[in-house]
Design a protein around this motif. Sequence first.
Motif, short mmCIF file in Angstrom:
data_model
loop_
_atom_site.label_atom_id
_atom_site.label_comp_id
_atom_site.label_asym_id
_atom_site.label_seq_id
_atom_site.Cartn_x
_atom_site.Cartn_y
_atom_site.Cartn_z
N GLY A 1 0.78 -1.23 0.00
CA GLY A 1 0.00 0.00 0.00
C GLY A 1 0.81 1.28 0.00
N LEU A 2 1.93 1.31 -0.72
CA LEU A 2 2.73 2.52 -0.86
C LEU A 2 2.65 3.02 -2.30
N PRO A 3 2.99 4.29 -2.52
CA PRO A 3 3.09 4.75 -3.90
C PRO A 3 4.06 3.88 -4.71
N GLY A 4 3.59 3.36 -5.83
CA GLY A 4 4.41 2.48 -6.65
C GLY A 4 4.12 1.00 -6.45
N THR A 5 3.22 0.65 -5.51
CA THR A 5 2.83 -0.75 -5.34
C THR A 5 1.53 -1.00 -6.11
N GLY A 6 1.14 -2.26 -6.22
CA GLY A 6 -0.04 -2.60 -7.01
C GLY A 6 0.24 -2.42 -8.49
N PRO A 7 -0.80 -2.25 -9.30
CA PRO A 7 -0.58 -2.08 -10.74
C PRO A 7 0.16 -0.77 -11.04
#
Length: 461
Positions: free
Chosen positions: A94-100
């Motif tokens: 859940g940080l900027p740059g995680t997930g798609p």
Amino acid sequence: MTAEPSAPTTPRPGARPYPLVVRTTAIDDLPGGPAALVDLLPDARPLTWVRRGDGIVGWGEALRLDTWGPGRFADAEAAWHETLERAVVRDEVGLPGTGPVAFGSFAFDDSAPGDDAHEPVRAGGTLIVPRVVVGRREGRTWLTTVDTAGSLSSPPADVADVLARTPRTPVGAPGDITWRDGALGADDWADVVREGVDRIRAGALEKVVLARDVIAHTTEPVDPRWLLARLAAAYEACWTFSVDGMVGATPELLVRSEKGLVTSRVLAGTIRRAGLSDDDALLRAAQLARSSKDLEEHEYAVASVAHALAPFCSSMNVPDAPFVLHLPNVMHLASDVTGVLDARGGGLTPDGPAAGPTSLALAAALHPSAAVCGTPTHLARDLIREIEGMDRGRYAGPVGWLGADGDGEWGIALRSAELSTEDPRCVRLFAGCGIVAASDPAAEVAESEAKLEPLRYALGS
């Protein structure tokens, strides 16, 4: 626009691409150093956005979204939204740059000269979703894997597991380098600058940014990882990037959007630093900070960014005066313009505003700023098309990344080079300078040489 997944099983003609299956997990931290992320890249098709050892890198291609022409930004965003609507995501960090995450690169201009000057070719943009992303931010490190529903694989345990599944090609040096002029030689480009100054003094416009290119030929194929490692180590304060053959270390952040806050780092006004002692560099920095020519150029750039961001923000902070940014090769006048995003609208969709402006929508609104085009923008762009004498391609266009929540970071593709798709031993380097009424052509040529230095160094020259 195309949107094709790179999966073993290809959808039937006319079918929508398979949904993406995205998994992000925390992993042990990587070794220290500004190039630790870059050193993970297993092959010569890297996707990179790194600064001071933090950022994201990716490899493989789960999905590619190509767009063209004046609508390239809006079309790319619409395709990204459609992709996300069908994606299956498990993000444990859940940080900027995680997930798609999609890495992107867009052309400077809406069109480029074709074989027939009266029929320009539509210039494009690309978003690429990697199959693997490794990221690090403030001491936390993560791994994201992306599959398509038609080609699911078992999730890897860690980066070592991912690398074990990916054949690694060794990084090689480019060998000996020979140089030749690009579209124009230095003397001919000085004449172009002189023409720009004459137009400004005649009152046609206030500022124009003119660029030139040089071509490097190497004895061995150029591996972008060689360039990236050297740039990340030598230019830690810059954003080292690689997207679809466009490689560089830009000092200029077009826009960062993160949790409702927006930042743009504006650079305009430059003086050479290479070869100076620390004491001499401080003296030259003081001269830059007092230079009426450079302050005028900087003022135009800051005003254009503030004007473009204003419709998207409920409040903004525009510095009264710039600071001097020290880089190994040059010093710049710099200002960080910040704002609070207005969530009531402003994103790009074919049917109107989205729920809030995404980082890509902000990049589209800001591009091209006075820092890379001129003032007024439309007149400067017309003059660039008329006298510059080359196709910029993606030089000085937005480059960066976009996340699932719309946040992301977009730089300007400066201090950059484009690797040839036809000849792996050919690299095209770019540099540009802001031209105002007080500009001197010889001084601008010298400034352009200083701005070519990062990529010359990266190649090993």
